[in-house]
Design a protein around this motif. Structure first.
Motif, mmCIF file in Angstrom:
data_model
loop_
_atom_site.group_PDB
_atom_site.id
_atom_site.type_symbol
_atom_site.label_atom_id
_atom_site.label_comp_id
_atom_site.label_asym_id
_atom_site.label_seq_id
_atom_site.Cartn_x
_atom_site.Cartn_y
_atom_site.Cartn_z
ATOM 1 N N ARG A 119 0.820 -1.212 0.000
ATOM 2 C CA ARG A 119 0.000 0.000 0.000
ATOM 3 C C ARG A 119 0.856 1.266 0.000
ATOM 4 O O ARG A 119 0.512 2.258 -0.663
ATOM 5 N N LEU A 120 1.949 1.240 0.735
ATOM 6 C CA LEU A 120 2.827 2.411 0.716
ATOM 7 C C LEU A 120 3.432 2.632 -0.665
ATOM 8 O O LEU A 120 3.583 3.773 -1.108
ATOM 9 N N GLU A 121 3.752 1.556 -1.350
ATOM 10 C CA GLU A 121 4.265 1.699 -2.714
ATOM 11 C C GLU A 121 3.177 2.208 -3.663
ATOM 12 O O GLU A 121 3.447 3.020 -4.554
ATOM 13 N N ALA A 122 1.938 1.788 -3.438
ATOM 14 C CA ALA A 122 0.839 2.210 -4.316
ATOM 15 C C ALA A 122 0.530 3.696 -4.191
ATOM 16 O O ALA A 122 0.044 4.315 -5.143
ATOM 17 N N ILE A 123 0.788 4.287 -3.017
ATOM 18 C CA ILE A 123 0.491 5.707 -2.807
ATOM 19 C C ILE A 123 1.762 6.550 -2.786
ATOM 20 O O ILE A 123 1.723 7.724 -2.401
ATOM 21 N N SER A 124 2.875 5.996 -3.216
ATOM 22 C CA SER A 124 4.166 6.669 -3.065
ATOM 23 C C SER A 124 4.235 7.995 -3.831
ATOM 24 O O SER A 124 4.945 8.921 -3.410
ATOM 25 N N ASP A 125 3.521 8.115 -4.936
ATOM 26 C CA ASP A 125 3.590 9.349 -5.726
ATOM 27 C C ASP A 125 2.997 10.539 -4.981
ATOM 28 O O ASP A 125 3.380 11.682 -5.252
ATOM 29 N N GLY A 126 2.064 10.279 -4.073
ATOM 30 C CA GLY A 126 1.452 11.368 -3.328
ATOM 31 C C GLY A 126 1.682 11.245 -1.834
ATOM 32 O O GLY A 126 0.830 11.629 -1.042
ATOM 33 N N LEU A 127 2.867 10.725 -1.462
ATOM 34 C CA LEU A 127 3.138 10.440 -0.052
ATOM 35 C C LEU A 127 4.098 11.472 0.524
ATOM 36 O O LEU A 127 5.217 11.656 0.025
#
Length: 297
Positions: free
Chosen positions: A180-188
């Motif tokens: 999940r952290l990788e999936a939202i990494s662009d807006g993290l």
């Protein structure tokens, strides 16, 4: 059920909307609302497992544990100030437990759509706090939001060694958090202890439950404590006892004792993720421990 102003503080309200518990009150220039993500059904040892055998009978009595499982509520927090709609934690989603993952229904009951959320702020990355960040197609559910998490927490879950070191019972936690952290990494966005995450929200390091667990002070008025205070019974009456839910048991004890003493001394409003009555209330000293001021009988 009768609620008092002493329970929630001046101006608070608690109601059942579409079957989802909602507690709400004015905080600073905005409104703080807690909504249900359902509940977890956990093995009793998840609560009792770190305790010596001699203490387990008393612990069962305090916690009201009569069988092999424990049910615990999950409270998500919204803060809306007219410019931002901030969601603290994202719940379990559909793939953790069938009793949890009700965030979409609860947000709808509170009049909030996923695309209305401007910021998602994580206390930590356990399944019941972060797995709900993705939709059924593994895309970010809160498509318009910036996601925020503590730097120490994200470093821990993205470390390839974590899945091997965390223990077999929690290995899926590590895999799910990393995905999940990788999936939202662009807006993290990441932050550290004492940082202002968004205007009016300041991070507080409360390590122990996880290596980078954070609490959040909102408008100098309310403290969102996540799982640093993990329940409304043992954590309060016996804050010095070990919690099987904490990854670092000793650090969890130190954090819990300090938080409870501060909350009782200051009278600050608080929100606990796994506390009753929407988790919104205050802490009061009671004998050698504390109690959570919630619904009155």
């Amino acid at each position: 059920m009768r609620l008092t102003r002493r329970t929630f503080g001046l101006g608070a309200a608690f109601s059942l909307v579409a079957g989802k518990s909602i507690a709400r009150m004015a905080v600073g220039s905005g409104t703080l609302t807690t909504v249900s993500d359902g509940y977890l059904v956990l093995p009793a040892d998840f609560t009792l497992g770190a305790l010596p055998e001699a203490d387990r009978s008393m612990a069962r009595e305090i916690a009201g544990i009569t069988g092999d499982t424990v049910e615990t509520p999950c409270n998500l927090t919204l803060y809306q100030d007219g410019e931002r709609t901030i969601l603290f934690d994202a719940g379990s989603g559909a793939n953790f437990m069938p009793s949890a993952g009700t965030i979409l229904d609860s947000l709808e009951a509170a009049g909030v759509a996923p695309e209305d959320v401007t910021d998602v702020v994580f206390t930590h990355a356990h399944p019941d706090h972060i797995w709900g960040v993705l939709d059924d197609f593994d895309e970010p559910l809160f498509s318009e939001a910036t996601h925020h998490i503590g730097q120490d927490e994200v470093d821990y879950w993205l470390n390839p060694a974590t899945v091997d070191e965390i223990g077999e019972a929690r290995a899926s936690f590590a895999v799910g958090a990393r995905n999940r952290l990788e999936a939202i990494s662009d807006g993290l966005n990441t932050f550290s202890d004492g940082d202002t995450v968004v205007p009016g929200v300041v991070a507080r390091a409360t390590y122990g439950h996880t290596p980078g667990h954070m609490a959040f002070m909102v408008s100098d008025t309310a403290l969102i404590v996540g799982d640093a205070i993990g329940n409304g019974h043992l954590a309060l009456q016996k804050p010095g006892w070990a919690s099987g839910a904490d990854q670092d048991v000793e650090a969890g004890i130190v954090t819990r004792q300090a938080l409870l003493a501060e909350l009782a001394d200051t009278g600050l409003l608080m929100v606990g993720f796994h506390l009753p009555a929407g988790g919104l209330g205050r802490i009061e000293a009671a004998g050698d421990g504390y109690r959570f001021l919630e619904e009155a009988s």
